[in-house]
Design an enzyme around this catalytic site. Structure first.
Site, mmCIF file in Angstrom:
data_model
loop_
_atom_site.group_PDB
_atom_site.id
_atom_site.type_symbol
_atom_site.label_atom_id
_atom_site.label_comp_id
_atom_site.label_asym_id
_atom_site.label_seq_id
_atom_site.Cartn_x
_atom_site.Cartn_y
_atom_site.Cartn_z
ATOM 1 N N ARG A 246 0.897 -1.296 -0.082
ATOM 2 C CA ARG A 246 -0.008 0.113 0.024
ATOM 3 C C ARG A 246 0.976 1.184 0.008
ATOM 4 O O ARG A 246 1.774 1.298 0.700
ATOM 5 C CB ARG A 246 -0.852 -0.010 1.399
ATOM 6 C CG ARG A 246 -2.134 -0.900 1.160
ATOM 7 C CD ARG A 246 -3.175 -0.521 0.029
ATOM 8 N NE ARG A 246 -4.357 -1.327 0.147
ATOM 9 C CZ ARG A 246 -4.442 -2.586 -0.670
ATOM 10 N NH1 ARG A 246 -3.630 -2.898 -1.440
ATOM 11 N NH2 ARG A 246 -5.383 -3.231 -0.574
ATOM 12 N N GLU A 275 -3.672 7.699 -4.759
ATOM 13 C CA GLU A 275 -4.276 7.030 -6.246
ATOM 14 C C GLU A 275 -5.160 7.758 -6.539
ATOM 15 O O GLU A 275 -6.395 7.838 -5.815
ATOM 16 C CB GLU A 275 -4.037 5.599 -5.634
ATOM 17 C CG GLU A 275 -3.141 5.166 -5.359
ATOM 18 C CD GLU A 275 -3.103 3.541 -5.178
ATOM 19 O OE1 GLU A 275 -4.145 2.852 -5.442
ATOM 20 O OE2 GLU A 275 -2.057 2.812 -4.551
ATOM 21 N N HIS A 294 -1.463 0.239 -9.498
ATOM 22 C CA HIS A 294 -2.065 -0.658 -8.820
ATOM 23 C C HIS A 294 -2.647 -1.676 -9.360
ATOM 24 O O HIS A 294 -3.852 -2.195 -9.405
ATOM 25 C CB HIS A 294 -3.140 0.172 -7.792
ATOM 26 C CG HIS A 294 -3.209 -0.726 -6.349
ATOM 27 N ND1 HIS A 294 -3.679 -0.017 -5.435
ATOM 28 C CD2 HIS A 294 -3.350 -2.145 -6.105
ATOM 29 C CE1 HIS A 294 -3.698 -0.994 -4.345
ATOM 30 N NE2 HIS A 294 -3.681 -2.142 -4.890
HETATM 31 C C1 DGY Z 1 -5.500 -6.105 -2.765
HETATM 32 O O1 DGY Z 1 -6.252 -7.111 -3.158
HETATM 33 O O2 DGY Z 1 -5.586 -5.733 -1.729
HETATM 34 C C2 DGY Z 1 -4.767 -5.739 -3.870
HETATM 35 O O3 DGY Z 1 -4.053 -4.387 -3.494
HETATM 36 C C3 DGY Z 1 -5.658 -5.136 -4.902
HETATM 37 O O4 DGY Z 1 -5.844 -6.440 -5.762
#
Ligand code: DGY
Length: 351
Positions: A246, A275, A294
């Site tokens: 993240r 984002e 992402h």
């Molecule tokens: C998640 O699943 O947390 C990813 O960041 C997106 O697929």
């Protein structure tokens, strides 16, 4: 008009983005469904309006489920997030209100690990920079020192967070002839023995020893800006930081300065503090950074599996059955006590 099945009103569900048709079809005749068809996330006002009359929400990582939303959603029983991460949801607030929260672990592990490796290799071997070089018409000769990168084999990879994805990245790195060290909330002697991993006692030790560092921790208060100015200064001058976890786990301003000033060698980012990353983000002016939007779990098969699992969680929660993946099973106790209270206060209940 409210739709019914066998004389019982169907639950109302809001799906916050278009998802795989096979997943959506699973809701046929099971719920009264509304799907947000926009490419971007539903506007906040619309999400709040939909939540206000929904029994279930199928959300994406961009949809904030917080106190404001929950306070205005008296019927809400299930929030099913189509992601393994759920930092967009205030889980403790959901639990207090007896709202079950689901996520989609497992189905995206290998896909996300593969993509982490794609970023690692792209950064190590300057693939994106080299592609730009050719497109810009700068490929005029073969040169012995053109776009020199770094080998993965023989290098040390530091894995921060040995959860499912971190472990799969570590396994791939070992197959590439890398030495792998890891730090994690818990030591994993089985993985050390099985995959030849080395435990680093703390983050500093890992950062000082690694040629490549890859982040696989969830975003929570303890991991916010886990990699900041001080940590970047602990890294080796040629080291590359990969973040598919993240964005806010890394202090992006500090990362920009470290890359600009040669404190570290490069970075490859699937995620950003904000984002989508704005086009005027200073990081984008640097040649030694790869940024993608992402997409670590973005394959047809995996996004379909995630959507199917999100719908399975949603339907199970709405039917009062155990959800395949519930992040707050303790909400069941709250549900039971709310039901008992409702029975006691119902008109005609025994005094
Ligand atoms: C998640 O699943 O947390 C990813 O960041 C997106 O697929």
């Amino acid at each position: 008009m409210t739709r019914e099945k066998n004389g019982v009103a169907l639950p109302r569900v809001f799906v916050a983005r278009r998802i795989a048709p096979e997943a959506l079809a699973m809701l046929d005749n099971q719920a009264e469904v509304e799907v947000w068809e926009g490419e971007a996330q539903p506007p906040r006002a619309l999400l709040l309006k939909q939540a206000a009359c929904a029994d279930g929400l199928l959300t994406m990582l961009t949809d904030q489920v917080d106190t404001e939303l929950l306070s205005g959603a008296p019927r809400l029983r299930v929030v099913s997030n189509m992601a393994v991460g759920y930092d967009n949801i205030q889980v403790s607030e959901c639990t207090l209100r007896g709202v079950l929260v689901g996520n989609t672990p497992g189905v995206l592990t290998a896909t996300s690990a593969e993509f982490t490796f794609a970023l690692l290799m792209a950064a190590a071997r300057r693939v994106v920079e080299a592609d730009r070089f050719v497109r810009e018409g700068r490929w005029r000769h073969w040169q012995p020192d053109l776009l020199l990168g770094r080998d993965l084999h023989g290098a040390t990879l530091g894995v921060v967070g040995l959860g499912a994805i971190g472990r799969e990245v570590a396994v791939r790195a070992r197959a590439f002839g890398m030495r792998v060290i890891y730090c994690s909330a818990h030591r994993h002697p089985d993985d050390e023995a099985r995959h030849g991993l080395t435990w680093a006692p703390d983050l500093g030790a890992l950062l000082r020893e690694s040629d490549f560092v890859t982040l696989h921790v969830p975003l929570k208060p303890a991991t916010h800006h886990m990699i900041g100015r001080e940590q970047l200064r602990m890294m080796r001058r040629h080291a590359v930081l990969v973040n598919t976890a993240r964005g806010p786990v890394v202090d992006q301003r500090a990362l920009y300065e470290a890359l600009r000033d040669g404190v570290i060698g490069g970075a490859a980012l699937d995620v950003a503090e904000v984002e989508p990353m704005p086009p005027d983000e200073p990081l984008l002016s640097l040649p030694n950074v790869v940024v993608v939007p992402h997409i670590a779990s973005a394959t047809v098969a995996t996004r379909t599996r995630m959507a199917v699992m999100a719908v399975q969680n949603l339907l199970a929660g709405l039917r009062g059955e155990p959800m395949p993946h519930c992040v707050n099973p303790e909400a069941h106790n709250v549900i039971l006590s709310l039901q008992a209270k409702n029975r006691r206060t119902a008109p005609g209940a025994a005094p």
